[in-house]
Scaffold this active site. Structure first.
Site, mmCIF file in Angstrom:
data_model
loop_
_atom_site.group_PDB
_atom_site.id
_atom_site.type_symbol
_atom_site.label_atom_id
_atom_site.label_comp_id
_atom_site.label_asym_id
_atom_site.label_seq_id
_atom_site.Cartn_x
_atom_site.Cartn_y
_atom_site.Cartn_z
ATOM 1 C CE LYS A 81 -3.121 2.864 2.626
ATOM 2 N NZ LYS A 81 -3.608 3.209 3.983
ATOM 3 C CB ALA B 167 -8.573 7.994 5.121
#
Length: 264
Positions: free
Chosen positions: A101, A188
């Site tokens: 990631k 997020a």
């Protein structure tokens, strides 16, 4: 029905991805991850020990690669150079592991992504054989550029990292999903189970979260709630919701055969 998430050619039954930071200890980390049902777990290489500190407990002892797909990430990196260096280290520590990631931050206050540095890092990493899942803004143009570079998943923010503000940009997310073919995973901003469900109802392929679980009063219970929310949101998306109407003259209960009162 086979409705698995496919990332870089591998199939996953869970569409919830979770992080491993901010827990009070390793025992709580393991319990929360198990309760979430997640199969992909992120590890911040700069903040977690996965072997680079041989005299300290390793996260891999409680979350072994034989059971989970590890997703080393570049949390805390602010330049493409630092991000690339960090993931090269992760590949060495994890015996050639290439699924990663990428996140390159713009500033330490908002933790908003620096998309210019992100694009540069993605180009380098893909050229070196990494399978890059990439944290980015909710800009559909940038998302398409990252897909064209060769990223295997696009991970737009729903709101700022760690904010718990939920899905503030549903229209941008929908625009983004129309542009790219690789999986889109909200990364997020999720604060509670309803946020995760909304992301999935919009058609996102998955949700990644850490703080929403780790900062809950009962992290393990919240992990279980998130698992159910992601599953429910996905089922609702596949089912297709009814259209919204300001008024409706069609009652949900049948009217035929209703006994009416007759005045004499």
């Amino acid at each position: 029905m086979n409705d698995n998430l496919i990332i870089a050619g591998k199939s996953y039954s869970s569409r919830l991805l979770v992080g491993t930071g901010k827990y009070k200890d390793f025992a709580e980390t393991r319990a929360a991850v198990e309760a979430s049902g997640a199969e992909i777990i992120t590890i911040a290489i700069r903040r977690s020990n996965i072997g680079q500190n041989p005299n300290e407990p390793s996260l891999l002892e409680i979350l072994p690669p034989s059971k989970y797909t590890l997703l080393p990430n570049t949390a805390g990196c602010y330049t493409a150079k630092d991000a690339v260096r960090t993931l090269r280290l992760a590949r060495e520590l994890l015996d050639g592991h290439t699924l990663v990631k990428l996140e390159v931050l713009g500033d330490p206050q908002s933790l908003y992504p620096n998309v210019i540095e992100t694009l540069a890092a993605a180009k380098t990493l893909v050229a070196e054989g990494f399978q890059v899942m990439v944290y980015t803004s909710d800009d559909p143009i940038i998302a398409k550029q990252l897909e064209d570079i060769g990223c295997v998943a696009i991970m737009p923010l729903a709101s700022l990292i760690g904010s718990g503000m939920g899905i503030l940009n549903p229209w941008n997310l929908q625009l983004l999903m129309e542009r790219v073919q690789v999986p889109v995973i909200v990364d997020a901003g999720v604060g509670t189970a309803s946020d995760a469900a909304i992301a999935m109802e919009l058609g996102c392929d998955g949700v990644l979260m850490n703080t929403a679980i780790a900062a809950a009063q009962q992290p393990v219970l919240m992990a279980s709630a998130m698992k159910k929310a992601v599953e429910a949101g996905r089922e609702a998306y596949l089912a297709g919701r009814m259209p919204k109407k300001l008024y409706s003259a069609s009652p949900s209960s049948p009217t035929a055969g209703i006994i009416s009162s007759v005045r004499s």
